[in-house]
Design an enzyme around this catalytic site. Structure first.
Site, PDB file in Angstrom:
ATOM      1  N   LYS A 170      -9.681   1.628   2.933  1.00  0.00           N
ATOM      2  CA  LYS A 170      -9.993   1.021   1.635  1.00  0.00           C
ATOM      3  C   LYS A 170     -11.380   1.478   1.193  1.00  0.00           C
ATOM      4  O   LYS A 170     -12.315   1.507   2.015  1.00  0.00           O
ATOM      5  CB  LYS A 170      -9.991  -0.514   1.721  1.00  0.00           C
ATOM      6  N   ARG A 220       4.886 -12.699   1.277  1.00  0.00           N
ATOM      7  CA  ARG A 220       4.687 -11.711   0.216  1.00  0.00           C
ATOM      8  C   ARG A 220       5.874 -11.706  -0.754  1.00  0.00           C
ATOM      9  O   ARG A 220       5.699 -11.609  -1.961  1.00  0.00           O
ATOM     10  CB  ARG A 220       4.510 -10.315   0.820  1.00  0.00           C
ATOM     11  N   CYS A 261      24.069  11.855  49.981  1.00  0.00           N
ATOM     12  CA  CYS A 261      23.985  12.051  48.525  1.00  0.00           C
ATOM     13  C   CYS A 261      22.847  13.005  48.150  1.00  0.00           C
ATOM     14  O   CYS A 261      21.687  12.770  48.504  1.00  0.00           O
ATOM     15  CB  CYS A 261      23.777  10.709  47.836  1.00  0.00           C
ATOM     16  N   LYS A 282      -3.547  -1.593  10.896  1.00  0.00           N
ATOM     17  CA  LYS A 282      -2.452  -2.100  10.056  1.00  0.00           C
ATOM     18  C   LYS A 282      -1.508  -2.906  10.944  1.00  0.00           C
ATOM     19  O   LYS A 282      -0.767  -2.359  11.746  1.00  0.00           O
ATOM     20  CB  LYS A 282      -1.701  -0.965   9.377  1.00  0.00           C
ATOM     21  N   LEU A 286       0.831  -1.201   0.000  1.00  0.00           N
ATOM     22  CA  LEU A 286       0.000   0.000   0.000  1.00  0.00           C
ATOM     23  C   LEU A 286       0.866   1.250   0.000  1.00  0.00           C
ATOM     24  O   LEU A 286       1.966   1.268   0.551  1.00  0.00           O
ATOM     25  CB  LEU A 286      -0.908   0.022   1.236  1.00  0.00           C
ATOM     26  N   CYS A 343      27.853  12.189  44.430  1.00  0.00           N
ATOM     27  CA  CYS A 343      28.447  12.544  45.730  1.00  0.00           C
ATOM     28  C   CYS A 343      29.806  11.923  45.978  1.00  0.00           C
ATOM     29  O   CYS A 343      30.467  12.263  46.964  1.00  0.00           O
ATOM     30  CB  CYS A 343      27.501  12.173  46.864  1.00  0.00           C
TER      31      CYS A 343
END
Length: 683
Positions: free
Chosen positions: A293, A138, A435, A117, A85, A414
């Site tokens: 579509k 495909r 810290c 999709k 597509l 630290c």
């Protein structure tokens, strides 16, 4: 003895019944018989086919199992090309698509079929006389790979159509995907076997489907969604719309996306796009966009094709969730609990709809497992609001100057020692009291109810104190005055005075509370009490070695190492000194007297679990009473539990106690036990 014709009819009925149950289980996700009954049907079919192998048919459910490995995939030519597509990436491109369609058809509005999709592998299924005979990828659109054996192993692909088609051959097209849950399960299996993890469900689906050994494909959970059929001229009179084709495929027991639909005009298209975008993360499968579509098949034929794509359809893509970019460097981020997290600094890349320059690497093990090096080209993923992460490296693009990552052994914030305890994936800063990165968490914990219990010092006030740099460590709390506090937001003089009073009151505490308030990792209230019972002086506790610590109840090797790391850090020791100089103090308990009292108590040495709501006291109050007499209170029921004290609405702990045969007390029975100062008290 049964005639072969009767056996053939039995086989046919069994196959039909099993196929129906496969449809309910794999397609509708709603089984109608127990697994054991299904297994019995399947075994019966297998046994009959073993007795009569010449009666096995290609559509039999037993033929889904893997066949011997292939050496190479054969090539299959698509009778009708599998065209891709055209993509639209913006709303303007989708609007332009609708405009072209309307102008070509000379109509004001068009009805569209809309679909998610799928982000998987497109395949074609060919049914000959209703039986699945061929399946192919495909490929280049004209020729694909013959993966029939692998496709037959996918339970959501029917091996036989439910009703006859007009033509001898009927072709169905769709997408093979791996559901998100199945992907996570597969990667967990790969991790347990020490094998390479898949970067995403699409790669996992493609890799699983293109196995030369179909037994491997059969062992992995793949799902097929049908989205189209190739119609011959004989079939066409039976369908006038694309949406009717999808309804027909559903009737043939194909899995079709529930989110398919129809809409009118470009406004409907864009509404669907945004709706699917919002649903995207909650769907059980990955999608990378939506498909529009023209629904009317006659209009589709009028519009025709251009080059390698149809004119009547388009894919409207979502912003990419994955992209590749260069990893420039790795920096360390220190979290509020002291966790050191490696963060990738990236060359800017647009992914997930935003420009990303940073991505989490989680921890040292993840960096090593993914074999990430500074200078690599990496794949970055961002889905929705999820923090971007580096999911994989592209090793083929690794430069010669790439450098390995080395986890630092000191906190970059630290300078305190960074330690990783056995069995943990996270490296942590040991300077919890000092810290700056851990400041808010450390002070909130220090002031919490079960620690120093400073009433009125909540999170928002702590944020103000730290953001204005009035407090750097818990010791700074004892330097605050009324004027300073009254200048803060929502702090009038009365509130400030109350807080100063609460801070002053907190100076008189107990050693267990003080140890717990320090925020030593893995040291909870029970462990803090055990430590205080062992070493009544803090100096003594700070000098215990790892072997001595492990002699204390509740202290194992991991907890002991955490305590050693904490007290070994000079920054922490300095803050403790400052706290003591501020006037914090506690009474030194007389362990001899206490032990004598505890020995005579029926509670001494017993383990209690509290559950439900007690009539006259809170669970905390009950806990204090138990511990004062030498008992121990834990949070979960086990075989080591002596008593469960249950109030109203006791929950699962009560049920577990009954199951284990553990004595259950109500509040009156607990109080009676506490008053029973006798070594001979019954359990």
């Amino acid at each position: 003895m049964e005639s072969e014709k009767i056996i053939e009819e039995r086989l046919k009925a069994l196959r039909s019944t099993i196929a129906l149950h496969d449809f309910h289980y794999y397609v509708q996700d709603a089984p109608i018989i127990p697994d054991a009954d299904y297994d019995k049907l399947f075994r019966t079919l297998q046994q009959l086919e073993q007795q009569y192998p010449h009666l096995i048919t290609p559509d039999s459910p037993t033929q889904r199992v893997g066949a011997p490995p292939l050496k190479v995939f054969a090539r299959l030519t698509h009778q009708t090309p599998m065209l891709s597509l055209t993509n639209a990436f913006t709303e303007d491109e989708a609007i332009a698509f609708d405009k072209r369609i309307r102008e070509a058809l000379n109509v004001d509005q068009v009805n569209y079929a809309v679909e998610p999709k799928f982000d998987g592998l497109a395949v074609s299924l060919v049914y000959t006389n209703g039986i699945l005979t061929n399946g192919a990828t495909r490929g280049d659109g004209y020729t694909g790979e013959d993966i029939t054996l692998n496709l037959r192993t996918i339970p959501s692909i029917p091996l036989r159509l439910q009703t006859a088609t007009v033509t001898d051959q009927f072709e169905v097209r769709g997408e093979v995907v791996m559901l998100k849950a199945d992907f996570e399960h597969l990667n967990e299996q790969q991790r347990n076997k020490g094998e390479k993890l898949f970067a995403n469900p699409r790669n996992a689906a493609a890799g699983s489907l293109r196995q030369l050994d179909s037994n491997i494909t059969a062992a992995r959970k793949l799902t097929f969604f049908a989205y189209d059929a190739v119609l011959s001229h004989k079939d066409q009179p039976f369908f006038s719309k694309h949406s009717e084709i999808l309804d027909y495929l559903k009737s043939q027991q194909f899995l079709v996306a529930q989110q398919n639909g129809t809409t009118t005009g470009v406004a409907g298209l864009l509404t669907y796009y945004h709706e699917m975008g919002a649903l995207r993360l909650s769907l059980p499968y990955e999608i990378d966009g939506v498909v529009y579509k023209v629904d009317n098949l006659t209009q589709q034929e009028t519009l025709g094709y251009v080059s390698r794509a149809p004119r009547f359809a388009i894919a409207h893509k979502f912003p990419a969730q994955e992209a590749s970019t260069e990893l420039l460097t790795i920096e360390i981020q220190v979290g509020r609990t002291g966790a050191l997290t490696p963060v990738a600094r990236l060359a800017p890349v647009f992914v997930g709809g935003v420009t990303v320059t940073n991505a989490t690497l989680h921890n040292e093990d993840e960096v090593q497992r993914k074999q990430i090096m500074i200078g690599d080209t990496v794949i970055v993923r961002r889905a929705g609001d999820v923090i971007p992460e580096v999911v994989a490296v592209i090793p083929e693009q690794r430069p010669a100057h790439a450098q390995p990552f080395i986890m630092p052994d000191h906190c970059p914030v630290c300078g305190s020692k960074a330690a990783r305890l056995p069995g943990e994936a996270v490296t942590r800063c040991t300077g919890g009291l000092y810290c700056p990165a851990q400041r808010k968490q450390a002070i909130w914990h220090f002031a919490s109810r079960r620690a120093l219990d400073i009433d009125g010092l909540g999170e928002k006030l702590i944020d103000q104190l730290i953001d204005r740099e009035l407090v750097h460590t818990p010791a700074d709390l004892y330097k605050l005055n009324i004027d300073t506090l009254a200048s803060l937001e929502r702090m009038a003089e009365k509130s400030a005075r109350n807080l100063v009073t609460a801070i002053e009151h907190s100076k008189k505490t107990t050693l267990p509370r003080f140890i717990y308030a320090l925020g030593i990792r893995h040291v909870g209230e029970a462990t803090a009490k055990a430590l205080a019972n062992q070493a009544s002086h803090l100096d003594q506790l700070m000098t215990l070695d790892i072997e001595q610590l492990q002699q204390i109840p509740d202290v194992g090797p991991i907890v002991a190492q955490s305590i050693i790391d904490f007290f070994s850090e000079a920054h922490n020791r300095e803050v403790i000194r400052q706290l003591l100089d501020s006037g914090l103090q506690w009474e030194i308990p007389n362990h001899g007297v206490q032990q004598s009292e505890q020995t005579n108590s029926a509670v001494s040495g017993k383990t209690f679990v509290l559950t439900g709501t007690l009539p006259t006291m809170t669970r905390d109050q009950a806990k204090i009473k138990i511990e004062q007499q030498g008992g121990k209170v834990t949070g979960s029921v086990s075989s080591a539990t002596s008593y469960v004290v249950a109030g109203s609405d006791p929950g699962s702990k009560y049920a577990k106690a009954i199951g284990l045969g553990i004595s259950v007390l109500d509040e009156d029975q607990l109080l009676s036990l506490l008053q029973n100062i006798s070594t001979g008290a019954q359990q």
